[in-house]
Write a protein that holds these residues in place. Structure first.
Motif, PDB file in Angstrom:
ATOM      1  N   SER A   1      27.234 -15.209 -51.546  1.00 13.66           N
ATOM      2  CA  SER A   1      26.266 -15.312 -50.460  1.00 13.66           C
ATOM      3  C   SER A   1      26.993 -15.219 -49.137  1.00 13.66           C
ATOM      4  O   SER A   1      28.218 -15.063 -49.075  1.00 13.66           O
ATOM      5  CB  SER A   1      25.522 -16.647 -50.531  1.00 13.66           C
ATOM      6  OG  SER A   1      26.370 -17.718 -50.117  1.00 13.66           O
TER       7      SER A   1
ATOM      8  N   ARG B   1      17.984  -3.177 -49.731  1.00 12.57           N
ATOM      9  CA  ARG B   1      18.075  -4.284 -48.774  1.00 12.57           C
ATOM     10  C   ARG B   1      19.161  -4.000 -47.732  1.00 12.57           C
ATOM     11  O   ARG B   1      19.014  -4.310 -46.547  1.00 12.57           O
ATOM     12  CB  ARG B   1      18.392  -5.587 -49.515  1.00 12.57           C
ATOM     13  CG  ARG B   1      17.359  -5.966 -50.586  1.00 12.57           C
ATOM     14  CD  ARG B   1      16.178  -6.694 -50.013  1.00 12.57           C
ATOM     15  NE  ARG B   1      15.141  -6.914 -51.022  1.00 12.57           N
ATOM     16  CZ  ARG B   1      15.113  -7.943 -51.864  1.00 12.57           C
ATOM     17  NH1 ARG B   1      16.081  -8.853 -51.849  1.00 12.57           N
ATOM     18  NH2 ARG B   1      14.113  -8.071 -52.722  1.00 12.57           N
TER      19      ARG B   1
ATOM     20  N   ASP C   1      22.503 -12.391 -46.793  1.00  8.82           N
ATOM     21  CA  ASP C   1      22.156 -12.514 -48.208  1.00  8.82           C
ATOM     22  C   ASP C   1      21.169 -11.403 -48.559  1.00  8.82           C
ATOM     23  O   ASP C   1      20.050 -11.385 -48.044  1.00  8.82           O
ATOM     24  CB  ASP C   1      21.533 -13.878 -48.496  1.00  8.82           C
ATOM     25  CG  ASP C   1      22.519 -15.020 -48.326  1.00  8.82           C
ATOM     26  OD1 ASP C   1      23.720 -14.779 -48.491  1.00  8.82           O
ATOM     27  OD2 ASP C   1      22.079 -16.143 -48.019  1.00  8.82           O
ATOM     28  N   LEU C   2      21.580 -10.499 -49.424  1.00  6.18           N
ATOM     29  CA  LEU C   2      20.704  -9.398 -49.804  1.00  6.18           C
ATOM     30  C   LEU C   2      19.648  -9.828 -50.814  1.00  6.18           C
ATOM     31  O   LEU C   2      18.678  -9.108 -51.051  1.00  6.18           O
ATOM     32  CB  LEU C   2      21.536  -8.247 -50.374  1.00  6.18           C
ATOM     33  CG  LEU C   2      22.548  -7.631 -49.413  1.00  6.18           C
ATOM     34  CD1 LEU C   2      23.336  -6.529 -50.105  1.00  6.18           C
ATOM     35  CD2 LEU C   2      21.853  -7.093 -48.165  1.00  6.18           C
TER      36      LEU C   2
ATOM     37  N   ARG D   1      12.058 -12.802 -47.584  1.00  3.68           N
ATOM     38  CA  ARG D   1      12.778 -12.952 -46.323  1.00  3.68           C
ATOM     39  C   ARG D   1      14.245 -13.216 -46.634  1.00  3.68           C
ATOM     40  O   ARG D   1      14.564 -14.116 -47.408  1.00  3.68           O
ATOM     41  CB  ARG D   1      12.196 -14.090 -45.493  1.00  3.68           C
ATOM     42  CG  ARG D   1      12.988 -14.407 -44.225  1.00  3.68           C
ATOM     43  CD  ARG D   1      12.200 -15.276 -43.277  1.00  3.68           C
ATOM     44  NE  ARG D   1      11.068 -14.524 -42.710  1.00  3.68           N
ATOM     45  CZ  ARG D   1      10.217 -15.040 -41.816  1.00  3.68           C
ATOM     46  NH1 ARG D   1      10.364 -16.293 -41.403  1.00  3.68           N
ATOM     47  NH2 ARG D   1       9.226 -14.310 -41.350  1.00  3.68           N
ATOM     48  N   ILE D   2      15.115 -12.400 -46.037  1.00  2.89           N
ATOM     49  CA  ILE D   2      16.548 -12.604 -46.221  1.00  2.89           C
ATOM     50  C   ILE D   2      17.155 -13.015 -44.879  1.00  2.89           C
ATOM     51  O   ILE D   2      16.649 -12.648 -43.816  1.00  2.89           O
ATOM     52  CB  ILE D   2      17.254 -11.348 -46.774  1.00  2.89           C
ATOM     53  CG1 ILE D   2      17.001 -10.127 -45.889  1.00  2.89           C
ATOM     54  CG2 ILE D   2      16.781 -11.073 -48.199  1.00  2.89           C
ATOM     55  CD1 ILE D   2      17.718  -8.860 -46.361  1.00  2.89           C
ATOM     56  N   GLU D   3      18.231 -13.787 -44.952  1.00  3.43           N
ATOM     57  CA  GLU D   3      18.834 -14.334 -43.745  1.00  3.43           C
ATOM     58  C   GLU D   3      20.302 -13.950 -43.643  1.00  3.43           C
ATOM     59  O   GLU D   3      20.984 -13.756 -44.645  1.00  3.43           O
ATOM     60  CB  GLU D   3      18.719 -15.859 -43.727  1.00  3.43           C
ATOM     61  CG  GLU D   3      17.304 -16.366 -43.611  1.00  3.43           C
ATOM     62  CD  GLU D   3      17.251 -17.870 -43.456  1.00  3.43           C
ATOM     63  OE1 GLU D   3      16.245 -18.370 -42.906  1.00  3.43           O
ATOM     64  OE2 GLU D   3      18.214 -18.554 -43.869  1.00  3.43           O
TER      65      GLU D   3
ATOM     66  N   GLN E   1      16.705 -13.025 -39.435  1.00  4.51           N
ATOM     67  CA  GLN E   1      15.837 -13.021 -40.612  1.00  4.51           C
ATOM     68  C   GLN E   1      15.158 -11.659 -40.719  1.00  4.51           C
ATOM     69  O   GLN E   1      14.640 -11.137 -39.731  1.00  4.51           O
ATOM     70  CB  GLN E   1      14.790 -14.117 -40.512  1.00  4.51           C
ATOM     71  CG  GLN E   1      15.378 -15.523 -40.500  1.00  4.51           C
ATOM     72  CD  GLN E   1      14.302 -16.589 -40.413  1.00  4.51           C
ATOM     73  OE1 GLN E   1      13.288 -16.410 -39.742  1.00  4.51           O
ATOM     74  NE2 GLN E   1      14.525 -17.712 -41.066  1.00  4.51           N
TER      75      GLN E   1
ATOM     76  N   THR F   1      18.845  -3.540 -43.648  1.00  5.03           N
ATOM     77  CA  THR F   1      19.674  -4.256 -42.681  1.00  5.03           C
ATOM     78  C   THR F   1      20.337  -3.292 -41.707  1.00  5.03           C
ATOM     79  O   THR F   1      20.433  -3.562 -40.504  1.00  5.03           O
ATOM     80  CB  THR F   1      20.748  -5.080 -43.408  1.00  5.03           C
ATOM     81  OG1 THR F   1      20.128  -5.915 -44.388  1.00  5.03           O
ATOM     82  CG2 THR F   1      21.507  -5.961 -42.429  1.00  5.03           C
TER      83      THR F   1
ATOM     84  N   SER G   1      17.125 -13.208 -52.202  1.00  9.90           N
ATOM     85  CA  SER G   1      16.616 -14.546 -51.927  1.00  9.90           C
ATOM     86  C   SER G   1      17.270 -15.526 -52.893  1.00  9.90           C
ATOM     87  O   SER G   1      17.886 -15.128 -53.890  1.00  9.90           O
ATOM     88  CB  SER G   1      15.096 -14.580 -52.104  1.00  9.90           C
ATOM     89  OG  SER G   1      14.756 -14.390 -53.474  1.00  9.90           O
TER      90      SER G   1
ATOM     91  N   ASP H   1      18.656 -14.616 -56.689  1.00 14.71           N
ATOM     92  CA  ASP H   1      20.076 -14.748 -57.005  1.00 14.71           C
ATOM     93  C   ASP H   1      20.304 -15.547 -58.285  1.00 14.71           C
ATOM     94  O   ASP H   1      21.411 -15.534 -58.829  1.00 14.71           O
ATOM     95  CB  ASP H   1      20.814 -15.415 -55.838  1.00 14.71           C
ATOM     96  CG  ASP H   1      22.314 -15.232 -55.940  1.00 14.71           C
ATOM     97  OD1 ASP H   1      22.760 -14.101 -56.221  1.00 14.71           O
ATOM     98  OD2 ASP H   1      23.055 -16.215 -55.745  1.00 14.71           O
TER      99      ASP H   1
END
Length: 226
Positions: free
Chosen positions: A43, A89, A67-68, A19-21, A12, A93, A70, A74
């Motif tokens: 995604s 983003r 996932d860039l 917050r992106i995962e 995360q 990463t 949220s 999206d």
């Protein structure tokens, strides 16, 4: 195909107040790590990207599908095509990968699809990115913009479906601007999503060969277009 024990980890990242995962999967002693930049409306659960990622892991590479955007972002068509946002983003990463022990010293490749390809190229254009190789699948590299395309130094492969009319021409225009080592492959009989039998397998093979070659040796400033 290689059979290896995989380290799987849900990561995360907090960036831009969201917050992106993503899912990080790493074989023991990988030859590189491939960061996937998904396209609009896609995604980390994309079956196409997951198929390619599995093939890359079988070849000894780690993968990070993240996932860039949220879930709320999206849903917004304009946000999906905000290349600057996607690039920011993606850069965050990359910074995370450079600061994480398991990936800090591993060669980095970028795999972009649709608008994600533009973000991958813009991110790679930054001098500090240190990207070893790039693959675009059915991408929109034209959206990266000419200044960024001219700054890309990582060996870059464009893969386009032979029936993806319009997108082929956009890729050709962007390809002409690139000054790095480059290759342009058209998969005959494939549409934009490579849904036809055997076409996604062709993408995976081309991507695996490109990354395996360039993650283990320096790229050259030359065109390898057949």
């Amino acid at each position: 195909m290689m059979s290896q024990t995989m380290h799987n980890e849900l990561i995360q990242l907090d960036t831009d107040s969201v917050r992106i995962e993503g899912m990080l999967e790493m074989p023991h002693d990988p030859i590189g790590i491939i960061l996937f930049a998904h396209g609009s409306g896609s995604s980390r659960f994309s079956p196409r990207n997951n198929y390619v990622a599995a093939r890359l892991r079988n070849a000894g590479m780690g993968t990070l599908l993240i996932d860039l955007l949220s879930a709320r972002e999206d849903q917004d068509y304009q946000t999906r095509f905000d290349i600057s946002l996607l690039t920011r983003r993606l850069a965050a990463t990359i910074d995370w990968l450079r600061g994480y022990n398991a990936t800090a010293d591993v060669a980095l490749g970028l795999f972009g699809a649709s608008t994600g390809a533009a973000a991958a190229l813009q991110a790679a254009a930054a001098p500090a990115a240190q990207v070893a190789a790039i693959v675009s699948r059915g991408g929109r590299p034209d959206l990266a913009g000419e200044p960024a395309l001219k700054q890309v130094r990582a060996p870059t492969l464009f893969i386009v479906g032979g029936l993806d009319h319009g997108v082929i021409e956009l890729n050709q225009a962007a390809y002409a601007v690139l000054r790095c080592e480059k290759r342009f492959d058209i998969v005959p009989g494939a549409t934009h999503l490579f849904e036809e039998p055997g076409k996604l397998e062709a993408v995976a093979m081309l991507a695996t060969e490109w990354f395996a070659r360039h993650l283990t040796q320096p790229g050259e400033m030359a065109s390898t277009n057949p």
